[in-house]
Structure formats: C-alpha cells, structure tokens
Write a protein that holds these residues in place. Structure first.
Motif, PDB file in Angstrom:
ATOM      1  N   SER A 152       0.860  -1.182   0.000  1.00  8.88           N
ATOM      2  CA  SER A 152       0.000   0.000   0.000  1.00  8.88           C
ATOM      3  C   SER A 152       0.892   1.226   0.000  1.00  8.88           C
ATOM      4  CB  SER A 152      -0.914  -0.001   1.230  1.00  8.88           C
ATOM      5  OG  SER A 152      -1.789   1.106   1.208  1.00  8.88           O
ATOM      6  N   GLY A 153       0.890   1.961  -1.125  1.00  6.42           N
ATOM      7  CA  GLY A 153       1.803   3.090  -1.252  1.00  6.42           C
ATOM      8  C   GLY A 153       3.227   2.581  -1.292  1.00  6.42           C
ATOM      9  N   ASN A 154       4.084   3.128  -0.430  1.00  4.94           N
ATOM     10  CA  ASN A 154       5.478   2.688  -0.390  1.00  4.94           C
ATOM     11  C   ASN A 154       5.754   1.768   0.795  1.00  4.94           C
ATOM     12  OD1 ASN A 154       5.235   4.541   1.632  1.00  4.94           O
ATOM     13  ND2 ASN A 154       7.056   5.723   1.103  1.00  4.94           N
ATOM     14  N   LYS A 155       4.689   1.152   1.329  1.00  2.40           N
ATOM     15  CA  LYS A 155       4.836   0.259   2.472  1.00  2.40           C
ATOM     16  C   LYS A 155       4.290  -1.126   2.146  1.00  2.40           C
ATOM     17  CE  LYS A 155       4.448   3.894   5.990  1.00  2.40           C
ATOM     18  NZ  LYS A 155       3.697   4.356   7.193  1.00  2.40           N
ATOM     19  N   ILE A 156       4.822  -2.129   2.844  1.00  8.51           N
ATOM     20  CA  ILE A 156       4.304  -3.490   2.749  1.00  8.51           C
ATOM     21  C   ILE A 156       3.830  -3.905   4.134  1.00  8.51           C
ATOM     22  CG2 ILE A 156       4.852  -5.901   2.286  1.00  8.51           C
ATOM     23  CD1 ILE A 156       6.937  -4.949   0.290  1.00  8.51           C
ATOM     24  N   PHE A 157       2.566  -4.316   4.218  1.00  9.05           N
ATOM     25  CA  PHE A 157       1.997  -4.753   5.483  1.00  9.05           C
ATOM     26  C   PHE A 157       1.783  -6.266   5.447  1.00  9.05           C
ATOM     27  CE2 PHE A 157       0.581  -0.395   4.831  1.00  9.05           C
ATOM     28  CZ  PHE A 157       0.850   0.199   6.055  1.00  9.05           C
ATOM     29  N   LEU A 158       1.991  -6.908   6.576  1.00 12.07           N
ATOM     30  CA  LEU A 158       1.677  -8.327   6.725  1.00 12.07           C
ATOM     31  C   LEU A 158       0.385  -8.414   7.535  1.00 12.07           C
ATOM     32  CD1 LEU A 158       5.196  -9.821   7.489  1.00 12.07           C
ATOM     33  CD2 LEU A 158       4.003  -9.668   5.307  1.00 12.07           C
ATOM     34  N   ILE A 159      -0.692  -8.820   6.875  1.00 15.84           N
ATOM     35  CA  ILE A 159      -2.006  -8.825   7.500  1.00 15.84           C
ATOM     36  C   ILE A 159      -2.409 -10.255   7.843  1.00 15.84           C
ATOM     37  CG2 ILE A 159      -4.430  -8.197   7.222  1.00 15.84           C
ATOM     38  CD1 ILE A 159      -3.590  -6.167   5.144  1.00 15.84           C
ATOM     39  N   ASP A 160      -2.878 -10.431   9.059  1.00 24.01           N
ATOM     40  CA  ASP A 160      -3.423 -11.724   9.473  1.00 24.01           C
ATOM     41  C   ASP A 160      -4.716 -11.957   8.690  1.00 24.01           C
ATOM     42  OD1 ASP A 160      -4.499 -13.920  10.679  1.00 24.01           O
ATOM     43  OD2 ASP A 160      -4.210 -13.216  12.732  1.00 24.01           O
ATOM     44  N   ILE A 161      -4.740 -13.007   7.883  1.00 24.43           N
ATOM     45  CA  ILE A 161      -5.902 -13.285   7.033  1.00 24.43           C
ATOM     46  C   ILE A 161      -7.176 -13.406   7.865  1.00 24.43           C
ATOM     47  CG2 ILE A 161      -6.968 -15.050   5.564  1.00 24.43           C
ATOM     48  CD1 ILE A 161      -4.230 -15.525   4.328  1.00 24.43           C
ATOM     49  N   ASN A 162      -7.066 -14.017   9.027  1.00 26.42           N
ATOM     50  CA  ASN A 162      -8.252 -14.229   9.866  1.00 26.42           C
ATOM     51  C   ASN A 162      -8.822 -12.934  10.425  1.00 26.42           C
ATOM     52  OD1 ASN A 162      -8.151 -17.048   9.547  1.00 26.42           O
ATOM     53  ND2 ASN A 162      -6.641 -17.231  11.193  1.00 26.42           N
ATOM     54  N   SER A 163      -8.047 -11.838  10.345  1.00 29.45           N
ATOM     55  CA  SER A 163      -8.532 -10.560  10.868  1.00 29.45           C
ATOM     56  C   SER A 163      -9.295  -9.757   9.819  1.00 29.45           C
ATOM     57  CB  SER A 163      -7.356  -9.719  11.383  1.00 29.45           C
ATOM     58  OG  SER A 163      -6.583  -9.204  10.301  1.00 29.45           O
ATOM     59  N   ILE A 164      -9.237 -10.190   8.552  1.00 27.57           N
ATOM     60  CA  ILE A 164      -9.913  -9.457   7.479  1.00 27.57           C
ATOM     61  C   ILE A 164     -11.413  -9.730   7.544  1.00 27.57           C
ATOM     62  CG2 ILE A 164     -10.148  -9.160   4.985  1.00 27.57           C
ATOM     63  CD1 ILE A 164      -7.213 -10.001   4.718  1.00 27.57           C
ATOM     64  N   GLN A 165     -12.203  -8.668   7.694  1.00 29.17           N
ATOM     65  CA  GLN A 165     -13.651  -8.811   7.777  1.00 29.17           C
ATOM     66  C   GLN A 165     -14.318  -8.727   6.407  1.00 29.17           C
ATOM     67  OE1 GLN A 165     -14.212  -5.599  10.800  1.00 29.17           O
ATOM     68  NE2 GLN A 165     -15.373  -7.174  11.891  1.00 29.17           N
ATOM     69  N   TYR A 166     -13.917  -7.724   5.629  1.00 34.63           N
ATOM     70  CA  TYR A 166     -14.494  -7.576   4.291  1.00 34.63           C
ATOM     71  C   TYR A 166     -13.571  -6.722   3.430  1.00 34.63           C
ATOM     72  CZ  TYR A 166     -16.213  -3.094   6.165  1.00 34.63           C
ATOM     73  OH  TYR A 166     -16.310  -1.855   6.741  1.00 34.63           O
ATOM     74  N   ILE A 167     -13.789  -6.807   2.121  1.00 31.14           N
ATOM     75  CA  ILE A 167     -12.979  -6.080   1.148  1.00 31.14           C
ATOM     76  C   ILE A 167     -13.927  -5.425   0.148  1.00 31.14           C
ATOM     77  CG2 ILE A 167     -11.113  -6.236  -0.547  1.00 31.14           C
ATOM     78  CD1 ILE A 167     -10.333  -8.916   0.787  1.00 31.14           C
ATOM     79  N   ILE A 168     -13.691  -4.149  -0.113  1.00 29.25           N
ATOM     80  CA  ILE A 168     -14.563  -3.378  -1.002  1.00 29.25           C
ATOM     81  C   ILE A 168     -13.756  -2.838  -2.183  1.00 29.25           C
ATOM     82  CG2 ILE A 168     -16.059  -1.344  -1.191  1.00 29.25           C
ATOM     83  CD1 ILE A 168     -17.270  -3.416   0.561  1.00 29.25           C
ATOM     84  N   ALA A 169     -14.304  -2.963  -3.387  1.00 32.80           N
ATOM     85  CA  ALA A 169     -13.689  -2.342  -4.559  1.00 32.80           C
ATOM     86  C   ALA A 169     -14.050  -0.866  -4.565  1.00 32.80           C
ATOM     87  CB  ALA A 169     -14.179  -3.013  -5.835  1.00 32.80           C
ATOM     88  N   SER A 170     -13.051  -0.026  -4.816  1.00 28.89           N
ATOM     89  CA  SER A 170     -13.261   1.420  -4.829  1.00 28.89           C
ATOM     90  C   SER A 170     -12.494   2.009  -6.000  1.00 28.89           C
ATOM     91  CB  SER A 170     -12.788   2.030  -3.501  1.00 28.89           C
ATOM     92  OG  SER A 170     -12.940   3.432  -3.496  1.00 28.89           O
ATOM     93  N   GLY A 171     -13.170   2.126  -7.151  1.00 31.32           N
ATOM     94  CA  GLY A 171     -12.494   2.615  -8.348  1.00 31.32           C
ATOM     95  C   GLY A 171     -11.400   1.656  -8.775  1.00 31.32           C
ATOM     96  N   TYR A 172     -10.186   2.172  -8.917  1.00 31.20           N
ATOM     97  CA  TYR A 172      -9.057   1.351  -9.314  1.00 31.20           C
ATOM     98  C   TYR A 172      -8.422   0.629  -8.133  1.00 31.20           C
ATOM     99  CZ  TYR A 172      -8.433   2.354 -14.218  1.00 31.20           C
ATOM    100  OH  TYR A 172      -8.586   2.387 -15.570  1.00 31.20           O
TER     101      TYR A 172
END
Length: 254
Positions: A152-172
């Motif tokens: 995301s931008g100039n950073k890389i995040f390591l996200i726990d998959i089990n913590s993701i609640q939902y994902i929304i498309a927003s333009g590009y």
C-alpha cells in the motif's frame, strides 16, 4: 525504458496535436489512436498502455465509461485532454493523473508529460523492488501461514488473514477492512486478492464486495428475494447481488 500510450478523441485534429507533441519524446511509443470509445475499449485491455490520453465526451461514450471498463490487471495513467472544464473534479475522483483543458499551450502539455514520465519511471522501479520483497516474504515458511503481504503506497503490510472482515472495490483500488478497525488501500482487483487469500472463508457476494464468512452476524432476507449480510462490528449491511446469490447460499448452506 519504453513507455506506451494511446490517444482517444473523436476529433482528428485533437488526436494529431497530441500525437505530434508526444512524438518529440523518443521514450514514448504511441500504440493506438482511436476515434471512438468503443473502438478503444476493444484494444485497451489487449495493448495494456502505460498512458491513456482521452476526452471526457466522445461521440459514443464518455471517458469515464472507458475508465470503468478498463481492466485492473494493469495500471494505466489517465490524462484527460478536454474542452469541458466542468468534469475536472469527477476526473480526479476517478484518479486521473491530470486534466488539461482545451485549448492548451504546448508548454502546458509538455509539463504534464515530463511529470507523468518521471512518475511512471519511479513507479516501475519501485514496483520491481516491492515485488521482489513480497516474493521473498511469501517464500518464507513463517509467513504465508495465515498472513498475506499487502503493498500500500510505499509500504508493505503483513495482514493476518483471519482478521480481514471484508474487502470493497473502490475505483481502481480495493479497501481491506480488518477486525482491529484498520483499513488498507491498495491497487489490486478483487479477483486477484481473493486468489491470494486462498481461503474458503472469503466469499464474493457482489462485483464490488468480498466478505469473510467467519464474521457474518446476520443474514437478512426480504419478501422480494433480496438478501443482506451484517458483518460483526459494522453498522453497514452488505447486499448479496443476484449474480452471486446462489454461490453464496451454496457456500454457507442456506
């Protein structure tokens, strides 16, 4: 570094002017010149240009229709060159790189050109470096086991998959929302991210929405056959579209 471009404008004189200005730059190669939006759309996702110069209003469709129908698998920069000043705000809402108003001076166009060329060069270099890092991370045994790397931008995040609640498309872009009330914005398609998640818990319920079924709190059905999903900890109900309804019902067995 060769950079590809296409031009879309219903007026031939407008296309010729842009083409002549671009031809002064050996690093830019024009790979398409289109009079109509529909003609351009047939080729954009095949040619995959780095730059797209376009009008807001064409004889058949609008420039915004073109952006809406351009694949997210590649990331062109859209530059509006237009006679219509009242669409500038909308253009930047669509993440346009620039908005050049006709009639324009050569200096104005070249200033935009130099800026976007520099941006693309730096972006491509950064993308290569970031991808190398992501690949190295994903190849490690201790990562990829319940985590996903997200640029995301100039950073890389390591996200726990089990913590993701939902994902929304927003333009590009897509927005990832997690249970710790964090949001991650990244330039990727929903199809790509759900493949990378590689988990049966994630269900696509709409062309613009993916949910984690582990966070479903309620499923609300109306007398008209409509179905909404409430996610734990959110105030918003997410609509299950007709095209994804059967798959959703089959996945959660209702």
């Amino acid at each position: 570094m060769n950079i590809s471009a296409i031009i879309i404008d219903s007026k031939k004189t407008a296309r010729i002017k842009i083409e002549n200005l671009i031809n002064d730059h050996s690093s830019i190669h024009i790979i398409g010149n289109f009079e109509t939006g529909k003609e351009a759309l047939k080729q954009i996702n095949i040619l995959k240009p780095d730059l797209i110069f376009l009008e807001t209003k064409l004889d058949d469709i609008t420039g915004f229709d073109i952006i809406d129908q351009t694949s997210l698998s590649f990331k062109p920069k859209f530059i509006f060159v237009t006679a219509h000043e009242n669409f500038a705000r909308k253009a930047f809402d669509y993440l346009a790189f620039d908005y050049i108003l006709k009639p324009y001076k050569e200096e104005r166009f070249l200033r935009c050109l130099h800026k976007v060329l520099d941006y693309i060069r730096r972006e491509k270099l950064l993308s290569v470096n970031m991808q190398n890092i992501i690949t190295a991370i994903d190849n490690k045994k201790n990562v990829g086991n319940g985590k996903i790397s997200v640029k995301s931008g100039n950073k890389i995040f390591l996200i726990d998959i089990n913590s993701i609640q939902y994902i929304i498309a927003s333009g590009y872009y897509i927005e990832i929302f997690t249970s710790d009330n964090k949001k991650y914005l990244l330039r990727e398609s929903l199809s790509s991210i759900i493949t990378r998640l590689n988990s049966s818990s994630f269900i696509r319920i709409h062309r613009s929405t993916i949910i984690n079924s582990d966070f479903i709190e309620e499923i609300i059905s109306s007398n008209y056959g409509e179905m909404d999903v409430k996610i734990t900890g959110t105030m918003t109900n997410f609509r299950v579209s007709k095209s994804y309804k059967k798959m959703f019902q089959g996945t959660i067995r209702i």
